[in-house]
Design a protein around this motif. Structure first.
Motif, mmCIF file in Angstrom:
data_model
loop_
_atom_site.group_PDB
_atom_site.id
_atom_site.type_symbol
_atom_site.label_atom_id
_atom_site.label_comp_id
_atom_site.label_asym_id
_atom_site.label_seq_id
_atom_site.Cartn_x
_atom_site.Cartn_y
_atom_site.Cartn_z
ATOM 1 N N SER A 19 10.363 -6.996 11.922
ATOM 2 C CA SER A 19 9.026 -6.317 11.599
ATOM 3 C C SER A 19 8.158 -6.758 11.718
ATOM 4 O O SER A 19 6.867 -5.650 12.364
ATOM 5 C CB SER A 19 9.431 -6.514 9.873
ATOM 6 O OG SER A 19 8.242 -5.817 9.032
ATOM 7 N N ALA A 20 7.661 -7.359 12.695
ATOM 8 C CA ALA A 20 6.988 -8.389 13.559
ATOM 9 C C ALA A 20 7.193 -6.993 14.503
ATOM 10 O O ALA A 20 6.273 -6.779 14.449
ATOM 11 C CB ALA A 20 6.542 -9.347 13.512
ATOM 12 N N PHE A 21 7.784 -7.120 15.294
ATOM 13 C CA PHE A 21 7.757 -6.460 16.841
ATOM 14 C C PHE A 21 7.723 -4.586 16.744
ATOM 15 O O PHE A 21 6.642 -4.297 17.086
ATOM 16 C CB PHE A 21 9.799 -6.439 17.049
ATOM 17 C CG PHE A 21 9.603 -5.677 18.414
ATOM 18 C CD1 PHE A 21 8.619 -6.184 19.376
ATOM 19 C CD2 PHE A 21 10.551 -5.070 18.373
ATOM 20 C CE1 PHE A 21 9.309 -6.222 20.397
ATOM 21 C CE2 PHE A 21 10.413 -3.960 19.749
ATOM 22 C CZ PHE A 21 10.093 -4.630 20.805
ATOM 23 N N ALA A 22 8.363 -4.377 15.253
ATOM 24 C CA ALA A 22 8.269 -2.973 14.771
ATOM 25 C C ALA A 22 6.693 -2.930 14.874
ATOM 26 O O ALA A 22 5.782 -1.959 15.434
ATOM 27 C CB ALA A 22 8.849 -2.776 14.197
ATOM 28 N N GLY A 23 6.146 -3.841 13.665
ATOM 29 C CA GLY A 23 4.317 -3.655 13.150
ATOM 30 C C GLY A 23 3.579 -3.642 14.592
ATOM 31 O O GLY A 23 2.830 -3.047 15.114
ATOM 32 N N GLY A 24 4.533 -4.388 15.738
ATOM 33 C CA GLY A 24 2.878 -4.947 16.454
ATOM 34 C C GLY A 24 3.650 -3.652 17.598
ATOM 35 O O GLY A 24 2.011 -2.342 18.536
ATOM 36 N N LEU A 25 4.151 -2.711 17.707
ATOM 37 C CA LEU A 25 5.021 -1.578 18.490
ATOM 38 C C LEU A 25 4.254 -0.064 18.160
ATOM 39 O O LEU A 25 3.544 0.177 18.467
ATOM 40 C CB LEU A 25 6.247 -0.826 18.286
ATOM 41 C CG LEU A 25 6.828 -1.859 19.711
ATOM 42 C CD1 LEU A 25 8.289 -1.383 19.458
ATOM 43 C CD2 LEU A 25 6.311 -1.998 21.089
ATOM 44 N N GLY A 26 3.976 -0.645 16.658
ATOM 45 C CA GLY A 26 3.376 0.617 16.046
ATOM 46 C C GLY A 26 2.045 0.674 16.509
ATOM 47 O O GLY A 26 1.238 1.936 16.321
#
Length: 121
Positions: A19-26
């Motif tokens: 989720s953190a990785f996806a949040g950063g990419l988003g």
């Protein structure tokens, strides 16, 4: 009351990191789409808050007995959306689960705001 085993904690950490990785990419994608420069502190805040949201969503998925593959997908999507949007969605679920009514006139206020916006156009 059940306790998390080490394996459960590691799995939870994996979901939070997803989720953190996806949040950063988003965050990066949204800022690039707007043509804005990236802000390092904002990016770290987005990453950390998306990780927290991912952990909460993982707990919700476990409570709902959702398959782990679906849980990963849902956690990733909530991370991508970002913590602000995700928390608003989760708040609705919590309010409904606890039987807390949102302001009774919310729908009326939203419709009035839409009508005002349409008049401006």
């Amino acid at each position: 009351m059940e306790h998390f085993s080490l394996s459960d904690w590691l799995t939870s950490l994996g979901y939070a990191l997803l989720s953190a990785f996806a949040g950063g990419l988003g965050y990066v994608m949204r800022e690039n789409d707007k043509g804005n420069p990236l802000n390092g502190w904002r990016a770290l805040t987005e990453i950390a808050s998306s990780g927290l949201v991912g952990f909460l969503v993982m707990l919700l998925c476990q409570a709902m007995k959702i398959d782990p593959l679906w849980t990963g997908f849902i956690v990733g999507i909530f991370g991508w959306l970002g913590a602000n949007v995700s928390i608003r969605l989760l708040e609705r679920i919590v309010y409904e689960r606890l039987g807390i009514k949102l302001r009774a006139n919310t729908d009326k206020r939203v419709e009035a705001a839409k009508a005002q916006e349409e008049e401006r156009l």
